[in-house]
Scaffold this motif. Structure first.
Motif, mmCIF file in Angstrom:
data_model
loop_
_atom_site.group_PDB
_atom_site.id
_atom_site.type_symbol
_atom_site.label_atom_id
_atom_site.label_comp_id
_atom_site.label_asym_id
_atom_site.label_seq_id
_atom_site.Cartn_x
_atom_site.Cartn_y
_atom_site.Cartn_z
ATOM 1 N N ASP A 49 -9.615 73.170 35.881
ATOM 2 C CA ASP A 49 -9.341 72.859 34.478
ATOM 3 C C ASP A 49 -10.496 72.141 33.782
ATOM 4 O OD1 ASP A 49 -6.761 74.005 34.648
ATOM 5 O OD2 ASP A 49 -5.990 72.146 35.513
ATOM 6 N N ASP A 84 -12.382 67.781 38.596
ATOM 7 C CA ASP A 84 -11.246 68.321 37.848
ATOM 8 C C ASP A 84 -11.115 67.667 36.470
ATOM 9 O OD1 ASP A 84 -10.757 69.674 40.195
ATOM 10 O OD2 ASP A 84 -9.035 68.457 40.777
ATOM 11 N N HIS A 85 -10.744 68.483 35.491
ATOM 12 C CA HIS A 85 -10.410 68.050 34.124
ATOM 13 C C HIS A 85 -11.579 67.424 33.352
ATOM 14 C CE1 HIS A 85 -6.330 68.927 35.288
ATOM 15 N NE2 HIS A 85 -6.457 68.113 36.320
ATOM 16 N N HIS A 140 -14.440 67.336 30.642
ATOM 17 C CA HIS A 140 -14.508 67.941 29.308
ATOM 18 C C HIS A 140 -15.918 67.710 28.764
ATOM 19 C CE1 HIS A 140 -11.967 69.285 25.842
ATOM 20 N NE2 HIS A 140 -13.043 68.889 25.187
ATOM 21 N N GLY A 178 -11.678 63.865 34.810
ATOM 22 C CA GLY A 178 -11.131 63.534 33.500
ATOM 23 C C GLY A 178 -12.080 62.874 32.524
#
Length: 193
Positions: free
Chosen positions: A78, A99-100, A102, A140
């Protein structure tokens, strides 16, 4: 005393590849050919697939992370990669996106820079070696638009880097950092239940 140059080095220089032995060490013709072919493949993927208008609905969360993974980055689940993100494709294996993560539009991730630690007046900057170091974006974290991440930087879990920042040092977990160079401006609070 003048150092004798290897036959391979002289041949590479003659055909136009200016690899100084100080920068790259001993380089073989086969290494150069492999590097050139990989560079062409990676350049095609980065130029024509990363920002294809035809694929735009799938780009940020599916295609761009897959392209980064295919050229050597370690990419978690993701991950979001915005438009016009540029990475150090020659050293993609040094980039870790957990993960995650951005990464918004226009960001640049660099894993190499000239080593200025022994640079003095009168030295030739073109002959300086490179310093290679990994970039690690932890779970994240968010990198704001047009930010630049320099070699050796870890951005902590849940951290936010403000738009237009130049990240030269590690950013701790759960903080907000901004500026050129980026500095921590806020600790992200723990939500009270």
């Amino acid at each position: 005393m003048m150092k004798k140059l290897s036959l391979t080095y002289r041949l590479l220089k003659k055909i136009g590849f200016n690899y100084s032995e100080e920068e790259y060490g001993q380089v073989s013709i086969w290494q150069v050919i492999r590097k050139v072919l990989k560079t062409y493949k990676d350049a095609f993927l980065l130029k024509f697939v990363m920002n294809s208008w035809l694929l735009s609905p799938l780009l940020p969360r599916k295609i761009r992370p897959a392209v980064l993974k295919s050229i050597g980055c370690k990419v978690g689940k993701d991950v979001f990669v915005g438009d016009h993100v540029k990475i150090d494709s020659g050293h993609a294996d040094l980039i870790v996106l957990e993960d995650h993560v951005h990464i918004t539009g226009g960001c640049r991730l660099l894993c190499h820079q000239r080593d200025l630690s022994d640079y003095c007046v009168g030295d030739d900057s073109a002959k300086l070696g490179y310093k290679l170091a990994a970039i690690h974006l932890k779970k994240g974290c968010l990198i704001g638009m047009e930010s630049m991440i320099l070699p050796g930087v870890t951005v902590g879990e849940g951290a936010i880097v403000g738009a237009g920042s130049l990240v030269t040092k590690d950013i701790p977990d759960w903080t907000i950092a901004t500026g050129r160079p980026a500095k921590v401006v806020k600790q992200i609070p723990i939500r009270e239940r």
